[in-house]
Design an enzyme around this catalytic site. Structure first.
Site, PDB file in Angstrom:
ATOM      1  CB  SER A  79      -0.909   0.002   1.232  1.00 53.03           C
ATOM      2  OG  SER A  79      -1.633   1.209   1.331  1.00 53.03           O
ATOM      3  CE  LYS A 107     -13.709  -0.578  -8.229  1.00 48.85           C
ATOM      4  NZ  LYS A 107     -12.696  -1.299  -7.442  1.00 48.85           N
TER       5      LYS A 107
END
Length: 231
Positions: free
Chosen positions: A36, A156
């Site tokens: 991350s 997406k």
């Protein structure tokens, strides 16, 4: 010879979904690697490998996999949990700056593609008894449009296509690819109400399945998988 503990790599390991997915897999005996942008690598501990990573740079993904392999082993489960896309003017969605659109597409799709590609390469090297599972954390935007979430929906939708194609192509090799999206019981999107704990439980269940299930895994907290008609 004793079997080594399996490895899960979580890309985009935030405090909700990423945190709870990691906890669920630690409870299953997995070694965990977290990648991350907000991670500090000096926070490494015996339970987790911490990797600082900016997933807006797709070229960085291969290096993440290399570091995981060298440090704790090949991942047999890869969760892509990164997401990007600030709300845009719903009355002028095409006003998004190209630089912002491109950056978000890298996070939502291009880096996810590289991660799926690297996961497949990893899976090919693993013994048959290990679960080989790639899970992309999605939402309802691959099925519907929200005027204020244009570039998020583009990402997406594109990645859903990648996952669907990979699920069909690799199922006979024992590789599983899933687009997972939490919904409310009536099929409406969970959005900001998503449950990290429900994700962890459901992702662990997907991993334990022996063969590829439906590529799109819509699920409801405390219920699990539930098929909903396309929006």
């Amino acid at each position: 010879m004793a079997r080594m503990s399996p490895v899960i790599l979580i890309l985009g390991s935030g405090p909700n979904v990423g945190h709870h997915v990691a906890r669920a897999f630690v409870a299953k005996g997995y070694r965990v690697a977290l990648a991350s942008r907000n991670i500090k690598e000096e926070d490494d501990n015996t339970d987790q490998l911490q990797i600082s990573a900016d997933l807006s740079d797709p070229h960085s993904v291969k290096g993440i996999f290399s570091k995981v392999e060298a440090s704790i082993g090949l991942p047999s489960v890869v969760v892509y949990n990164a997401s990007a896309g600030a709300p845009n003017n719903p009355e002028d969605p095409l006003s998004i700056l190209l630089a912002d659109f491109s950056r978000d597409l890298h996070v939502n799709t291009t880096s996810a593609f590289v991660a799926a590609q690297q996961a497949a390469l990893s899976f090919k090297k693993l013994p048959d008894h290990m679960s080989k599972t790639f899970i992309y954390t999605g939402n309802i935007l691959n099925e519907t449009t929200v005027a204020s979430l244009l570039d998020g929906g583009v990402g997406k939708s594109a990645t859903a296509h990648i996952i669907r194609s990979a699920a069909a192509a690799y199922r006979n090799k024992g590789f599983k690819f899933y687009y997972a999206a939490e919904r409310k019981a009536d099929g409406s999107p969970a959005y900001s109400e998503i449950s990290g704990e429900a994700h962890g439980k459901f992702y662990a269940e997907l991993t334990e399945q022996k063969s590829q299930g439906p590529w799109q895994q819509t699920f409801v907290k405390d219920i699990g998988y539930k098929h909903f008609p396309a929006s």
